[in-house]
Every structure is written in structure tokens, then in C-alpha cells.
Design an enzyme around this catalytic site. Structure first.
Site, PDB file in Angstrom:
ATOM      1  N   HIS A 113       1.087  -1.464   0.047  1.00  0.00           N
ATOM      2  CA  HIS A 113       0.327  -0.240  -0.439  1.00  0.00           C
ATOM      3  C   HIS A 113       0.798   1.697   0.385  1.00  0.00           C
ATOM      4  O   HIS A 113       1.608   1.258   0.968  1.00  0.00           O
ATOM      5  CB  HIS A 113      -0.738  -0.283   1.596  1.00  0.00           C
ATOM      6  CG  HIS A 113      -2.207   1.329   0.900  1.00  0.00           C
ATOM      7  ND1 HIS A 113      -2.089   2.299   1.573  1.00  0.00           N
ATOM      8  CD2 HIS A 113      -3.298   1.057   1.435  1.00  0.00           C
ATOM      9  CE1 HIS A 113      -2.558   2.898   1.614  1.00  0.00           C
ATOM     10  NE2 HIS A 113      -4.042   2.348   1.311  1.00  0.00           N
ATOM     11  N   PHE A 114       1.059   1.420  -1.082  1.00  0.00           N
ATOM     12  CA  PHE A 114       1.084   1.675  -2.549  1.00  0.00           C
ATOM     13  C   PHE A 114       2.042   1.251  -2.952  1.00  0.00           C
ATOM     14  O   PHE A 114       3.384   1.643  -3.072  1.00  0.00           O
ATOM     15  CB  PHE A 114       0.564   3.264  -3.519  1.00  0.00           C
ATOM     16  CG  PHE A 114      -0.629   2.554  -2.392  1.00  0.00           C
ATOM     17  CD1 PHE A 114      -2.056   2.367  -3.006  1.00  0.00           C
ATOM     18  CD2 PHE A 114      -1.303   4.631  -1.696  1.00  0.00           C
ATOM     19  CE1 PHE A 114      -3.286   2.802  -2.517  1.00  0.00           C
ATOM     20  CE2 PHE A 114      -2.770   4.443  -1.214  1.00  0.00           C
ATOM     21  CZ  PHE A 114      -3.521   3.470  -1.645  1.00  0.00           C
TER      22      PHE A 114
END
Length: 467
Positions: free
Chosen positions: A359-360
Site C-alpha cells: 500500500h501502495f
């Protein structure tokens, strides 16, 4: 005999993979569709043969004679394999050449990677490339044993429904925001207001369906804000409706964020009500080993003799590394913002933690919902400490039908070292014959900056007598 000059091109394996990837993916899709058509034709032929047989010999053929021969038609646009391809590698490989520019940007609008990608398939979409207009998307996620939000053998944390909002990032990417912004913006959540419409918990084997609509865009300088809403279903049952705001920001804007800056909330404690508890323990703080024992479902190792009395329908434990509390630093049944009780905890963040990898991609930031799940975890710890999980036989916890939870997200937990501090204030407690409802407000700090504020988070403890 004259020899021709032959020029050779030496490509590395990685280069060849990149060159061949879109063709391979396209061919796989064609093969898959062809095979489904073949199976469908085979099934129709089988039905015709059985129908002819039934007429000739005057026998009745059951409607579900052989379910294994029936083709389960997949009514979706893109499956999980294609979603991962678009998230991790190339949107153009799945969606076409117009997305080639988007693929070149290291930071772009992309959903999290597995195991934090909660999309099994995208069912439908109403959006256009190059146009930031009101749009919609429908996605589904099949809950199985690998779900990181598991809180036991079969049950899933209620906060997984909040992560359904990730599909908004794909919707924005589909519109081609990165081609407009030239890959200079990163997505961050800002605010949400979620109303629960069912107390049914998600479990392994369920399918979470999300119907999301982006209602409005607003641009302020380089910042692009989106206002969206989404409905979360468990199968066909409506679980929650959420109104939310997110934004795309430059690196400079994210770095300069000062967190939540708001005046101190003044609460008149004219009639403080002590938090409801049923066991007298003088222990008000717990170290890492004791908290870990709680997470592993070893309640006696954490709470001593009181742990024997805990009666849960399904033992609460976290099989995956979603433990957001290292130490419980304070429990005071007369303290807190409302004078009705408070529990505080902390969590050390380190750069090797798995959420940063998911993430991410190329833009690591710790997920706000995992951080917020620490409030649920502290709530469960408090319920065990107070004896609420011993008071009701086969107790279980769920969200409360009709309750509205408001959350504000500011600041970010970037890849590196820091400490999260939780302050969870008991707002109200409602005791009935067969359930107890507890309402919280929570403040979460990253080092000395408040990054999350949660109002009216609520959990219902009840006797679960279902089979």
C-alpha cells in the site's frame, strides 16, 4: 557465396517479458473465452441429448441431474488476475494502447497489492477515459482464509467494508487521471461517514459486493478532490452506506500536512457514568508479551484467572500480522474525555512491515484502516478486561445497526520508524438483557501529530446462539 550481414538484437529476459506481456495476456483472455464458449456448447448438446432420451423412453430427467456439467457464467469485466496486472504492471495490457502513457509513471492511481487488494472481479463500470465526470463501478471480493482481516477461524473484522473504497482509485485510474496529471499526484483518504444497516458479520465464504459512485470532483490548485459514496453488501444484504472524500496530492502537499488541527473538545462531566465492568482487577497496563498472548487467544496468560471466564462464540485472535497494539498503557474506568472510561495503547512502526509493500507500489504509506482497526482491537481488549466477554454466554461482537461512524484522516505514516499512540474514550454504554452496546471516540497520533479522529465508533456484544 556472399554472406549476408545479419544484425542481431540482444534482449534480456526481462525485456522480452515486457514486450510479450500484453500479447500473452490478450491471448489468455481469448483462450479463456473460447473455452467457456466450448463448455457452454457442450452443456447445451448434453441437455438436448437428455431431453431426446426422456421423450423416447418416457422418463423424467431431474432439472439438476448433473450440476457439475453446468457452466457457471462469469458476469464480469475483469477478473482478479487482470486486476492485479493493471495494479502491479500495465493497464494498457488489459485496457488498450491509450493507457500506455499511464503505465510509464512510477506513482499513479493504483489500488493496493495483495494481500491488501480486496477485489476478486470488477463487474461493471460507467466511466470514460480522459473525462473526470460522475462515474460508477461495481466490484466483488470473495472472502477466504487468506483474508488479512480475519479475527478468528471464520469471522472477519467489520472494518473490511471500509476498504471497499479502494475501488474508487481504480475508477479514477480508468478515467486516465494520471495522463492528465502526468503522474505527479498520490491518492489519500480524507473523511468518511458510514451508517451500518446490518449487524451480520462477514465470514469466510461470503462475497462482499461494492457499488461505488463518484458524485463530484473539485480542483484546488494542483489538488484534485473527489466526493464519492458506496454501498457495501454481503451477498444481497446491505451492510453499510458510506459517504467519503479522498484526494490526489503532490508530494510537497503531503509532506507539509500538519495533521488534525482542531480546538479541544470540551465536554461537561456533570454526570459522569463509570464504564460497565464485572470483574475487579487492579492491573491497568499490559506489556508486549501479555498483549501478544491476548492476540493469540491465550486469555489466561494475559488476564490470569479472569481469562478462564471469557466465553466467546468464536475465539478472538489474529492469525495474520494485523496486530496494531504492542502495549496497553492505561485503563481507567472513570477517566477519558467523557469521564466514562479510557483505554490507551501504542504500536511501533518499522520499515520492514508488510503493509508498506502492499500500500501502495512505489508510494509506500501505512493503511489508515489497519491503523483504525487498532481501535477495534483495543475495544476487544477492554471488553475482556472488564468481564463483558464473560457476562454473556457465547458472546460475539458486531457493528450496531443504524449507528453512524465518522472518521477524519490527516497526515500519513510514511515508510520508516515511528510510534502510533491510541486514546480510546468511552462515550456511552447501553446494557440490555441480551446485549451490551459500547460507543467510543478515538484519537490516533503518529509520534506527536494527530492523524486520525474517529467519532461514535460502536460495538455490540451479544449472546450468539446461532449454529
Amino acid at each position: 557465396m556472399k554472406k549476408e550481414n545479419i544484425t542481431t538484437i540482444n534482449n534480456t529476459d526481462a525485456d522480452m517479458q515486457e514486450i510479450l506481456r500484453p500479447y500473452i495476456i490478450n491471448q489468455m483472455a481469448i483462450n479463456k473465452k473460447s473455452y467457456e464458449l466450448y463448455l457452454d456448447a457442450e452443456h447445451k448438446l448434453f441437455e438436448q441429448m437428455m431431453s431426446a432420451y426422456a421423450k423416447e423412453y418416457s422418463v423424467e430427467i431431474p432439472v439438476d441431474l448433473d450440476k457439475s456439467t453446468k457452466v457457471q457464467k462469469k458476469n464480469y469485466l475483469w477478473d482478479r488476475e487482470q486486476v492485479i496486472e493493471m495494479t502491479d504492471n500495465s493497464m494498457a495490457a488489459v485496457l488498450g494502447e491509450q493507457y500506455k502513457e499511464v503505465d510509464q509513471y512510477p506513482i499513479r492511481a493504483r489500488m493496493p497489492m495483495p494481500p491488501f487488494l480486496f477485489v476478486s472481479r470488477i463487474v461493471s463500470i460507467d466511466a470514460e477515459f480522459g473525462k473526470l465526470r460522475p462515474s460508477s463501478i461495481v466490484a466483488e471480493y470473495d472472502l477466504d482464509e487468506s483474508c488479512v482481516f480475519r479475527t478468528g477461524n471464520t469471522q472477519i473484522s467489520p472494518l473490511i467494508g471500509s476498504e471497499a473504497s479502494h475501488i474508487a482509485i481504480f475508477l479514477i485510474a480508468y478515467m486516465g487521471l494520471d495522463a492528465i496529471s502526468k503522474g505527479t499526484l498520490s491518492y489519500r483518504a480524507l473523511d468518511s461517514s458510514q451508517i451500518s444497516y446490518s449487524e451480520r458479520p462477514f465470514r469466510i465464504g461470503d462475497t462482499m459486493r461494492t457499488v461505488l459512485k463518484i458524485n463530484k470532483f473539485m480542483q484546488n490548485g494542483s489538488t484534485i478532490l473527489l466526493f464519492f459514496s458506496f454501498e457495501t453488501y454481503n451477498g444481497e444484504e446491505l451492510i453499510a452506506i458510506t459517504e467519503a472524500t479522498g484526494g490526489f496530492f503532490t508530494k510537497e502537499e503531503l509532506t507539509s500536512n500538519k495533521g488534525i488541527i482542531s480546538p479541544k473538545k470540551v465536554v461537561q462531566k456533570t454526570n459522569p457514568k463509570e464504564f460497565l465492568h464485572f470483574q475487579n482487577t487492579t492491573k491497568t497496563s499490559y506489556e508486549k508479551e501479555e498483549v501478544l498472548a491476548f492476540y493469540n487467544g491465550n486469555y489466561e496468560a494475559c488476564f490470569g484467572k479472569f481469562g478462564k471466564n471469557i466465553s466467546l462464540k468464536e475465539k478472538y485472535y489474529l492469525p495474520y500480522d494485523m496486530k496494531m497494539i504492542d502495549r496497553v498503557t492505561q485503563i481507567d474506568y472513570n477517566g477519558g474525555m467523557y469521564g466514562r472510561g479510557i483505554i490507551c495503547g501504542e504500536k511501533k512502526i518499522t520499515p520492514d512491515m508488510w503493509p508498506f509493500k502492499a500500500h501502495f507500489k512505489n508510494d509506500p504509506v501505512f493503511p489508515a484502516i489497519i491503523i483504525t482497526d487498532g481501535v477495534t482491537q483495543l475495544g476487544m481488549f477492554l471488553f475482556a478486561h472488564a468481564g463483558l466477554l464473560s457476562q454473556l454466554k457465547n458472546s460475539n461482537c458486531t457493528m450496531i445497526d443504524g449507528n453512524c461512524v465518522k472518521s477524519k484522516f490527516r497526515g500519513q505514516v510514511r515508510h520508516g520508524y515511528s510510534t502510533l499512540y491510541y486514546k480510546v474514550h468511552i462515550k456511552d454504554v447501553v446494557q440490555m438483557d441480551d446485549f451490551i452496546s459500547v460507543y467510543f471516540d478515538a484519537e490516533i497520533f503518529n509520534d506527536d501529530v494527530q492523524i486520525i479522529q474517529v467519532e461514535s465508533y460502536a460495538l455490540k456484544i451479544f449472546s450468539d446462539l446461532t449454529e
